[in-house]
Design a protein around this motif. Structure first.
Motif, mmCIF file in Angstrom:
data_model
loop_
_atom_site.group_PDB
_atom_site.id
_atom_site.type_symbol
_atom_site.label_atom_id
_atom_site.label_comp_id
_atom_site.label_asym_id
_atom_site.label_seq_id
_atom_site.Cartn_x
_atom_site.Cartn_y
_atom_site.Cartn_z
ATOM 1 N N ASN A 4 -41.603 19.109 34.101
ATOM 2 C CA ASN A 4 -40.321 19.401 33.583
ATOM 3 C C ASN A 4 -39.594 19.466 34.346
ATOM 4 O O ASN A 4 -38.050 20.243 33.629
ATOM 5 N N LEU A 5 -38.986 18.865 34.774
ATOM 6 C CA LEU A 5 -37.676 18.565 35.746
ATOM 7 C C LEU A 5 -36.643 18.623 34.333
ATOM 8 O O LEU A 5 -35.154 19.473 35.292
ATOM 9 N N SER A 6 -36.361 16.980 33.628
ATOM 10 C CA SER A 6 -34.838 17.268 32.794
ATOM 11 C C SER A 6 -34.860 18.408 32.203
ATOM 12 O O SER A 6 -33.813 18.693 31.644
ATOM 13 N N ALA A 7 -36.393 19.184 31.408
ATOM 14 C CA ALA A 7 -35.851 20.505 30.750
ATOM 15 C C ALA A 7 -35.300 21.295 31.450
ATOM 16 O O ALA A 7 -34.335 22.378 31.151
ATOM 17 N N VAL A 8 -34.980 21.892 32.730
ATOM 18 C CA VAL A 8 -35.368 22.109 33.702
ATOM 19 C C VAL A 8 -33.502 22.568 34.018
ATOM 20 O O VAL A 8 -33.221 23.312 34.016
ATOM 21 N N CYS A 9 -33.894 20.543 34.445
ATOM 22 C CA CYS A 9 -31.732 20.467 34.782
ATOM 23 C C CYS A 9 -31.307 20.969 32.541
ATOM 24 O O CYS A 9 -29.996 21.667 33.469
ATOM 25 N N ASP A 10 -31.506 20.084 32.395
ATOM 26 C CA ASP A 10 -30.760 20.385 31.048
ATOM 27 C C ASP A 10 -30.318 22.133 30.452
ATOM 28 O O ASP A 10 -29.653 22.470 30.298
ATOM 29 N N PHE A 11 -31.224 23.105 30.620
ATOM 30 C CA PHE A 11 -31.538 24.849 31.076
ATOM 31 C C PHE A 11 -30.778 25.264 31.868
ATOM 32 O O PHE A 11 -29.388 25.602 31.655
ATOM 33 N N LEU A 12 -29.886 24.274 33.138
ATOM 34 C CA LEU A 12 -29.495 24.998 33.700
ATOM 35 C C LEU A 12 -27.843 25.350 33.400
ATOM 36 O O LEU A 12 -26.499 25.809 33.875
ATOM 37 N N VAL A 13 -27.406 23.168 33.251
ATOM 38 C CA VAL A 13 -26.489 22.951 32.764
ATOM 39 C C VAL A 13 -25.881 23.766 31.664
ATOM 40 O O VAL A 13 -24.417 24.536 31.848
ATOM 41 N N LYS A 14 -26.573 24.023 30.889
ATOM 42 C CA LYS A 14 -26.221 24.510 29.294
ATOM 43 C C LYS A 14 -26.209 25.987 29.923
ATOM 44 O O LYS A 14 -24.966 27.306 29.069
ATOM 45 N N LYS A 15 -26.968 26.411 30.670
ATOM 46 C CA LYS A 15 -26.542 28.409 30.530
ATOM 47 C C LYS A 15 -25.158 28.797 31.831
ATOM 48 O O LYS A 15 -24.749 29.885 31.118
ATOM 49 N N ASN A 16 -24.820 27.847 32.416
ATOM 50 C CA ASN A 16 -23.689 27.249 32.825
ATOM 51 C C ASN A 16 -23.697 29.301 34.320
ATOM 52 O O ASN A 16 -22.515 29.418 34.436
ATOM 53 N N ARG A 17 -24.352 28.776 34.439
ATOM 54 C CA ARG A 17 -24.652 30.281 35.249
ATOM 55 C C ARG A 17 -24.935 29.828 37.144
ATOM 56 O O ARG A 17 -25.458 29.357 36.529
ATOM 57 N N ASN A 18 -24.785 30.925 37.909
ATOM 58 C CA ASN A 18 -25.287 30.626 39.137
ATOM 59 C C ASN A 18 -26.569 30.833 39.256
ATOM 60 O O ASN A 18 -27.507 31.299 38.589
ATOM 61 N N VAL A 19 -26.943 29.895 40.402
ATOM 62 C CA VAL A 19 -28.296 29.185 40.072
ATOM 63 C C VAL A 19 -29.087 29.893 41.462
ATOM 64 O O VAL A 19 -28.549 28.988 42.348
ATOM 65 N N LEU A 20 -30.283 29.759 41.540
ATOM 66 C CA LEU A 20 -30.853 29.428 43.211
ATOM 67 C C LEU A 20 -32.397 28.473 43.016
ATOM 68 O O LEU A 20 -33.490 29.702 42.114
ATOM 69 N N LEU A 21 -32.240 27.744 43.420
ATOM 70 C CA LEU A 21 -33.873 27.163 43.376
ATOM 71 C C LEU A 21 -34.381 27.691 44.265
ATOM 72 O O LEU A 21 -34.106 27.912 45.350
ATOM 73 N N MET B 250 -11.879 25.457 35.472
ATOM 74 C CA MET B 250 -12.318 26.308 35.449
ATOM 75 C C MET B 250 -13.285 26.199 36.538
ATOM 76 O O MET B 250 -13.740 25.538 36.611
ATOM 77 N N GLU B 251 -14.299 27.209 37.635
ATOM 78 C CA GLU B 251 -14.541 27.862 38.208
ATOM 79 C C GLU B 251 -16.100 27.190 38.372
ATOM 80 O O GLU B 251 -16.832 28.541 37.171
ATOM 81 N N LYS B 252 -16.791 26.474 38.825
ATOM 82 C CA LYS B 252 -17.898 26.039 38.676
ATOM 83 C C LYS B 252 -18.750 27.453 39.020
ATOM 84 O O LYS B 252 -18.794 27.564 40.176
ATOM 85 N N PRO B 253 -20.479 27.300 38.541
ATOM 86 C CA PRO B 253 -21.261 28.901 39.439
ATOM 87 C C PRO B 253 -21.666 27.927 40.149
ATOM 88 O O PRO B 253 -21.819 26.457 40.784
ATOM 89 N N LYS B 254 -22.486 28.967 41.080
ATOM 90 C CA LYS B 254 -22.360 28.046 42.294
ATOM 91 C C LYS B 254 -24.080 28.097 41.610
ATOM 92 O O LYS B 254 -25.198 28.420 41.355
ATOM 93 N N LEU B 255 -24.825 27.117 43.322
ATOM 94 C CA LEU B 255 -26.201 26.206 43.219
ATOM 95 C C LEU B 255 -26.929 26.210 44.885
ATOM 96 O O LEU B 255 -26.317 25.786 45.370
ATOM 97 N N GLU B 256 -27.406 27.312 44.741
ATOM 98 C CA GLU B 256 -27.953 27.204 46.643
ATOM 99 C C GLU B 256 -29.559 26.467 45.992
ATOM 100 O O GLU B 256 -29.891 27.404 44.935
ATOM 101 N N VAL B 257 -30.333 26.738 47.704
ATOM 102 C CA VAL B 257 -31.484 26.464 47.463
ATOM 103 C C VAL B 257 -32.318 27.154 48.614
ATOM 104 O O VAL B 257 -31.544 27.246 49.422
#
Lengths: 243, 243
Positions: free
Chosen positions: A127-144, A1-8
């Protein structure tokens, strides 16, 4: 399965280069907006309403019952507002049940520049760990999205972005030089504390001149407040945990 | 005595935040414009004329005797031009005595965006020490201006900026988070070779797809061509050594 993208995105002045449609966007303003937002919500503020300017802050404060208006410029509370941008002002005994109407130099402005996102959340070391956990579970493209300082690149927001990249990278497709650079900054700490890395940053020097060293140490402390603030209409609220 | 300032601009989209008046501006486009410029001039090209677009390149090529027009888009020589952007094309036997009219995606565009500077020079790993020596002897405010990739932050230009910061920092007043980040990237190589750090960059991946790995290894080689190209009217020429 393709992973979502993450950019900064390193500065609001570069935001137009990124696609935020349907993405999860993390607003990052470590010193101090997004640290204060996490603190106030963790301490049971009813909501935090980020506003772009002082007039709007005053107007909204007048129209909302049990509200607190807050904003600083150059280290001082803005005339007409009641409180400052320091997380230390928002202990539970003070902020519980109240609505915090907040204007800041960089973070709240960036937040209003994001369009079409699936979800807008706010992140900081607290809230670093809470944010990371959220991003992984959402499993969507992310822009930081780093709030920066008046559009200039800053170390503290980029370092936080690097901490997120380092934590979640296995779950995302990352082909973004900003993300690589941010992670390299983070790794250069070599297990040290963020605040030690940040003492030489422009913003640390600026806020130190106002005696705000304790504030910055607080903002750079990992996982003090494990909540995920997200934007619902005009209000930031705590997101329910994703199971 | 007060030291001159040094700052780093990570993208042309951030250039408006910096004051280039009376400063020395270093244009940085490691892959490959500023590497090719140093190579051609070291190999006794009469001049390199950077132009912003293909039409101008063709027109100028037609009007200048003994000239070579050059430009690539997406790894191929642009129709109507004679040569590409690879430094390997500009050996002495070919380019000596000729005028190279060069258009590139990022570097030549940035060069034309700078106004009011005291001196505009170009930098890449191939002329790192010559650039650093020039900046120290000039003893003026410096802006290290990364060409980036279509306004996006890139690793190779930032890494070079970091190499310069690391070399000249004792001679400048540096209060710029971009400069600190760039130097941290450079220090993270821990004595390794730039090309090893850059193999994971977006641009390396992009140019590798065109089989240009040797080009990039060349562009990341330190001090191959100890010259300082500077802009005189519309031409890049070799600056005389400052004694």
């Amino acid at each position: 399965m393709e992973k979502p993208k993450l950019e900064v995105c390193l500065s609001p002045a570069l935001l137009h280069l990124y696609n935020t449609e349907e993405a999860v966007v993390v607003i990052i303003d470590v010193f101090r907006a997004t640290s204060t937002i996490a603190t106030a919500l963790y301490n049971k503020a009813k909501a935090v309403i980020p506003v772009a300017n002082v007039d709007e802050c005053i107007e909204l404060g007048n129209s909302i019952e049990n509200s607190v208006t807050a904003g600083e410029r150059n280290g001082h509370i803005v005339e007409g507002l009641q409180h400052g941008n320091s997380p230390s002002e928002y202990g539970r005994e003070f902020i519980e049940g109240k609505t915090l109407v907040l204007t800041t130099t960089n973070g709240t402005k960036l937040l209003h520049m994001i369009h079409g996102a699936d979800t807008i959340i706010t992140g900081s070391f607290v809230n670093l760990s809470a944010v990371c956990d959220f991003l992984v579970k959402k499993n969507r493209n992310v822009l930081l999205a780093c709030a920066a300082w008046k559009d200039r690149f800053n170390l503290e927001d980029t370092l936080f972005a690097g901490a997120v990249v380092n934590t979640v990278k296995d779950c995302f497709d990352i082909n973004c030089d900003s993300a690589r650079a941010a992670e390299t900054l983070y790794n250069s700490m070599d297990g040290g504390q963020p605040i030690d890395f940040l003492r030489n940053s422009s913003h640390y020097r600026r806020l130190s001149a106002y005696g705000l060293e304790n504030d910055m140490a607080y903002c750079a402390t990992i996982d003090l407040h494990p909540v995920v603030p997200y934007l619902k209409h005009t209000e930031l609220l705590i997101h329910e945990p994703i199971l």
